[in-house]
Scaffold this active site. Structure first.
Site, PDB file in Angstrom:
ATOM      1  N   ASP A   7     -31.207   1.472 -28.440  1.00 27.32           N
ATOM      2  CA  ASP A   7     -30.755   0.112 -28.488  1.00 27.32           C
ATOM      3  C   ASP A   7     -30.622  -0.709 -27.208  1.00 27.32           C
ATOM      4  O   ASP A   7     -29.802  -0.559 -26.329  1.00 27.32           O
ATOM      5  CB  ASP A   7     -29.461  -0.004 -29.106  1.00 27.32           C
ATOM      6  CG  ASP A   7     -28.792  -1.685 -29.249  1.00 27.32           C
ATOM      7  OD1 ASP A   7     -29.451  -2.534 -28.854  1.00 27.32           O
ATOM      8  OD2 ASP A   7     -27.920  -1.752 -30.064  1.00 27.32           O
ATOM      9  N   LYS A  49     -31.892 -10.078 -27.072  1.00 27.25           N
ATOM     10  CA  LYS A  49     -31.193 -10.959 -25.972  1.00 27.25           C
ATOM     11  C   LYS A  49     -32.419 -11.532 -24.797  1.00 27.25           C
ATOM     12  O   LYS A  49     -32.738 -12.873 -24.950  1.00 27.25           O
ATOM     13  CB  LYS A  49     -30.221 -10.326 -25.328  1.00 27.25           C
ATOM     14  CG  LYS A  49     -28.917 -10.171 -26.126  1.00 27.25           C
ATOM     15  CD  LYS A  49     -27.739  -9.667 -25.723  1.00 27.25           C
ATOM     16  CE  LYS A  49     -26.492  -9.648 -26.426  1.00 27.25           C
ATOM     17  NZ  LYS A  49     -26.208  -8.619 -26.820  1.00 27.25           N
ATOM     18  N   PHE A  70     -22.140  -0.797 -29.364  1.00 27.54           N
ATOM     19  CA  PHE A  70     -21.994  -2.202 -29.940  1.00 27.54           C
ATOM     20  C   PHE A  70     -23.651  -2.231 -30.503  1.00 27.54           C
ATOM     21  O   PHE A  70     -24.566  -2.160 -29.679  1.00 27.54           O
ATOM     22  CB  PHE A  70     -21.602  -3.368 -29.272  1.00 27.54           C
ATOM     23  CG  PHE A  70     -21.791  -4.630 -30.050  1.00 27.54           C
ATOM     24  CD1 PHE A  70     -20.615  -4.948 -30.885  1.00 27.54           C
ATOM     25  CD2 PHE A  70     -22.800  -5.490 -29.851  1.00 27.54           C
ATOM     26  CE1 PHE A  70     -20.978  -6.042 -31.599  1.00 27.54           C
ATOM     27  CE2 PHE A  70     -22.907  -6.699 -30.583  1.00 27.54           C
ATOM     28  CZ  PHE A  70     -21.865  -7.137 -31.394  1.00 27.54           C
TER      29      PHE A  70
HETATM   30  C1  LIG Z   1     -25.843  -8.163 -28.203  1.00 27.92           C
HETATM   31  C2  LIG Z   1     -26.276  -6.724 -28.776  1.00 27.92           C
HETATM   32  C3  LIG Z   1     -26.589  -6.317 -30.047  1.00 27.92           C
HETATM   33  C4  LIG Z   1     -26.489  -7.598 -31.251  1.00 27.92           C
HETATM   34  O1  LIG Z   1     -27.440  -8.610 -30.975  1.00 27.92           O
HETATM   35  P1  LIG Z   1     -27.302 -10.165 -31.739  1.00 27.92           P
HETATM   36  O2  LIG Z   1     -28.675 -10.724 -31.369  1.00 27.92           O
HETATM   37  O3  LIG Z   1     -26.110 -10.553 -31.536  1.00 27.92           O
HETATM   38  O4  LIG Z   1     -27.472  -9.690 -33.304  1.00 27.92           O
HETATM   39  C5  LIG Z   1     -26.871  -5.272 -30.536  1.00 27.92           C
HETATM   40  N1  LIG Z   1     -26.879  -4.331 -29.593  1.00 27.92           N
HETATM   41  C6  LIG Z   1     -26.460  -4.609 -28.247  1.00 27.92           C
HETATM   42  C7  LIG Z   1     -26.515  -3.428 -27.446  1.00 27.92           C
HETATM   43  C8  LIG Z   1     -25.914  -5.666 -27.867  1.00 27.92           C
HETATM   44  O5  LIG Z   1     -25.738  -5.956 -26.713  1.00 27.92           O
END
Ligand SMILES: *Cc1c(COP(=O)(O)O)cnc(C)c1O
Length: 410
Positions: free
Chosen positions: A217, A246, A130
């Site tokens: 990520d 986050k 994701f």
């Molecule tokens: C939540 C998340 C995203 C996206 O972040 P947003 O602030 O919602 O755009 C991308 N990568 C990972 C691993 C995430 O958990």
């Protein structure tokens, strides 16, 4: 509740919060809930943390925004702090995880064009990954149901199974257009999937051999949650690019893309930007967050408390029916069920616990505040274990008569 005026991009539980304090949220009727989700790994310092409240209030009274056409001292300080902690060279600030990943994807493509002389650069991404909801990050995401209906997707992504080094090696031999790998050190949205201990070390070696950028990520795993500030620090390696968001602002929107070496030299004036990115308010909040995490040893705290919570669940429900596996890396905690348990989020809410269900409806995900106390952690383990025992015994219709049907997700 009149929600028709909001686009229905989320299934929401029927509760509205008014106030938070530490690990607790209070709804508009005065009920309190133990927050084991932290707004999806955002409020790592809990709610209304005094250091963050103070930093925001003070900055709000001075200056909110000037644009990146001028020097922003807070942004420079935050960048210095983050590069010092991470071993990276520089930072681009955006406002979300998706934007941080967009920056990483753009760095990889431009690195392909300008350094590697590749006309159609491609990035290896993983199954069940994701990376966000913008078109490029959605295309990088490994979940067909999130992509369906939004084609044409952005091209230039090559998919490999997660935690499968041989698959990456096969792509390396067959695809000369690869310039980078983008991977989560721990897959969050797909249910806290934790790869082999040396997965990142092996990826580092393959990237070095092939002149690929190693891009991590850490939007969810970063900011202390895994037990180190960044999860790659468990492996004693450095990536070329790492993204986070986050937990960085504790609720104030901010995203960061950190780069090192050649990757840190790719973007130049006019190639990328963000009007809000790294504004004085967001950076004041993030500086308070980062300093609190480091000064209060919250990385270590995440490791010990996360292990304690997972061990507690193993002891209480490790062998219960419906429970397949309990796993954690720091305070990324999952209870995987043998079959779908979407209603458990509703049942838990009724009993005053906030968590969410992910991984195709089979994984109870907990991302508690790193500041959670031992007593709160015990309450979480005991209450949720009891809920799962009753659920497993299939007595849920009688055990939870107060669960409103309107909450049941489809
Ligand atoms: C939540 C998340 C995203 C996206 O972040 P947003 O602030 O919602 O755009 C991308 N990568 C990972 C691993 C995430 O958990």
């Amino acid at each position: 509740m009149a929600v028709e005026s909001i686009m229905t991009t989320y299934n929401r539980l029927s509760v509205a919060f008014e106030r938070g304090e530490g690990s607790w949220l209070f709804d508009i009727n005065g009920n309190k809930y133990l927050d084991a989700l932290s707004g999806i790994a955002v409020c790592g310092l809990g709610h209304a943390h005094p250091a963050v409240t103070h930093a925001i209030s003070e900055q709000a009274g001075k200056l909110l925004h000037t644009s990146n056409l001028y020097t922003i001292p807070n942004q420079q300080q935050l960048a210095e702090r983050l590069t010092q902690i991470s071993g990276m060279d520089n930072v681009f600030f955006g406002n979300s995880g998706a934007e941080a990943n967009e920056a990483a994807i753009k760095i990889a493509r431009r690195y392909g064009h300008t350094v590697r002389n590749i006309d159609n650069p491609a990035i290896i991404v993983m199954e069940n990954a994701f990376h966000g909801r913008t078109m490029a990050t959605l295309s990088a995401t490994g979940n067909r149901s999130a992509q369906a209906g939004f084609e044409p997707l952005v091209s230039g992504f090559v998919r490999a199974p997660y935690d499968d080094i041989d698959a990456i090696k096969t792509i390396a031999t067959n695809n000369p257009n690869i310039v980078a790998i983008l991977v989560e050190p721990i897959q969050g949205e797909s249910g806290i999937q934790i790869p082999a201990d040396d997965y990142l070390n092996q990826i580092r070696a393959i990237c070095d051999e092939n002149n690929w950028l190693m891009m991590l990520d850490e939007v969810q795993s970063g900011n202390g949650r895994s037990g180190k500030y960044f999860a790659y620090q468990h492996n004693n390696i450095l990536p070329d690019v790492v993204t986070t968001a986050k937990g960085l602002g504790n609720g104030v929107p901010i995203g960061a893309c950190l780069a090192r070496g050649v990757a840190a030299t790719i973007l130049s004036p006019g190639t990328h930007g963000s009007t809000y990115g790294g504004n004085p308010l967001a950076c004041a909040a993030a500086l308070a967050v980062v300093n609190t995490i480091m000064n209060e040893n919250l990385c270590e705290r995440a490791e010990t408390l996360g292990n304690k919570i997972a061990d507690g669940f193993r002891k209480e429900i490790g062998t219960a029916p419906y429970v397949k596996e309990i796993r954690n890396k720091g305070m990324l905690i999952a209870i995987e069920l043998t079959e779908g348990g979407s209603e458990l989020a509703v049942l838990a809410k009724v009993k005053g616990i906030l968590l969410n269900i992910t991984g195709g409806g089979k994984v109870i995900r907990m991302l508690p505040p790193l500041t959670m106390t031992d007593n709160e952690a015990e309450l979480l383990v005991n209450t949720l274990s009891q809920i799962i025992r009753v659920y497993a015994a299939d007595e849920r219709s009688t055990a939870f008569p107060e669960a409103p049907n309107s909450d049941r997700r489809v």
